[in-house]
Design an enzyme around this catalytic site. Structure first.
Site, short mmCIF file in Angstrom:
data_model
loop_
_atom_site.label_atom_id
_atom_site.label_comp_id
_atom_site.label_asym_id
_atom_site.label_seq_id
_atom_site.Cartn_x
_atom_site.Cartn_y
_atom_site.Cartn_z
N CYS A 168 -10.59 46.88 -43.72
CA CYS A 168 -9.70 45.93 -44.41
C CYS A 168 -8.76 46.65 -45.37
O CYS A 168 -7.59 46.30 -45.49
CB CYS A 168 -10.51 44.88 -45.17
SG CYS A 168 -11.60 43.91 -44.11
N ARG A 225 -11.00 39.01 -37.83
CA ARG A 225 -9.60 39.40 -38.10
C ARG A 225 -8.69 38.54 -37.23
O ARG A 225 -8.38 38.89 -36.10
CB ARG A 225 -9.39 40.89 -37.79
CG ARG A 225 -10.28 41.79 -38.62
CD ARG A 225 -10.06 43.26 -38.34
NE ARG A 225 -11.21 44.00 -38.86
CZ ARG A 225 -11.39 44.31 -40.13
NH1 ARG A 225 -10.47 43.99 -41.02
NH2 ARG A 225 -12.47 44.96 -40.52
#
Ligand code: BEZ
EC number: 1.11.1.24
Length: 238
Positions: A55, A138
């Site tokens: 991330c 995601r």
């Protein structure tokens, strides 16, 4: 009992649907989605958790490209099921401490939604229990200036996104709208685009008889040139 279970199941938004509406607290203040973004393209994307390496690499990359997306009239909005203070602390750490692949001192200026209740994540099908029931996958939603979902892409927790591909998707969608064409496999601005399939026997014959503006591989598969400058001018004027 069955009714109770059913009430928890939320339909996943689909391409062509109006983007589900929500209001949320973010690192840039409150937002009202998608109304506040009317007239702009938006990429709404989720990530699994703050203070995690994939991330962090994604946020640094997206923040570095934010201006490029803005020039194509596209705003970025991130989301995870972490709280606001975690978001703030993580973004401060990124700016102050992380140097990665030539990126440093990276300030994330786009809003990052806090979604501890998972209300937004569930609305957008970002919680996929087979992957994780406590973290968003995601997800990427590309939403047009009228608030319509135009592209949805999901990646698992372990796989960082390719942000050049997301920019290519944005430019391809804008090109399809502006020039009424489709884009073939691996298309990049400047490559030939696909013209709508012939809708009558007459047009099919004309195309196969030869047409200076088109290259036809068969009657249903014809392409034409639109040069890169024309595409980029149309994208960047928005
Ligand atoms: C990461 O961003 O590194 C990550 C987050 C959740 C699960 C796996 C990896």
């Amino acid at each position: 009992m069955e009714a109770e279970n059913k009430s928890e199941v939320m339909p996943m938004p689909r391409i062509g649907d109006k983007a589900p509406a929500f209001s949320a607290v973010t690192t840039q203040g409150d937002i009202h989605f998608p109304d506040q973004y009317a007239g702009s393209w938006v990429i709404l994307f989720s990530h699994p958790a703050d203070f995690t390496p994939v991330c962090t690499s994604e946020f640094m990359t997206f923040a570095t490209l934010e201006e490029k997306f803005a020039e194509a009239n596209c705003k970025l909005v991130g989301l995870s099921v972490d709280g606001l203070y975690s978001h703030i602390a993580w973004l401060r750490t990124i700016k102050e401490k992380i140097e990665y692949r030539g990126m440093k001192n990276v300030e994330v200026k786009f809003p990052l939604i806090e979604d501890i209740t998972m209300e937004v994540a569930k609305k957008y099908g970002m919680i996929q229990p087979g992957e994780s029931s406590t973290k968003a996958v995601r997800a990427v939603f590309v939403i047009d200036p009228k608030g319509i979902i135009r592209t949805i892409i999901y990646y698992p927790l372990s796989l960082g996104r390719n942000f050049d591909e997301l920019y290519r998707v944005l430019v391809a969608l804008q090109t399809a709208d502006e020039f009424s064409v489709a884009t073939p496999a691996d298309w990049q601005p400047g490559d030939d685009v696909i013209v709508p399939t012939a809708g009558s026997c007459g047009v099919a014959k004309e195309r196969m008889d030869g047409n200076e503006e088109m290259t036809c591989y068969d009657w249903f598969f014809c392409t034409k040139k639109i040069d890169k400058e024309t595409i980029l001018k149309s994208v960047l004027k928005k």
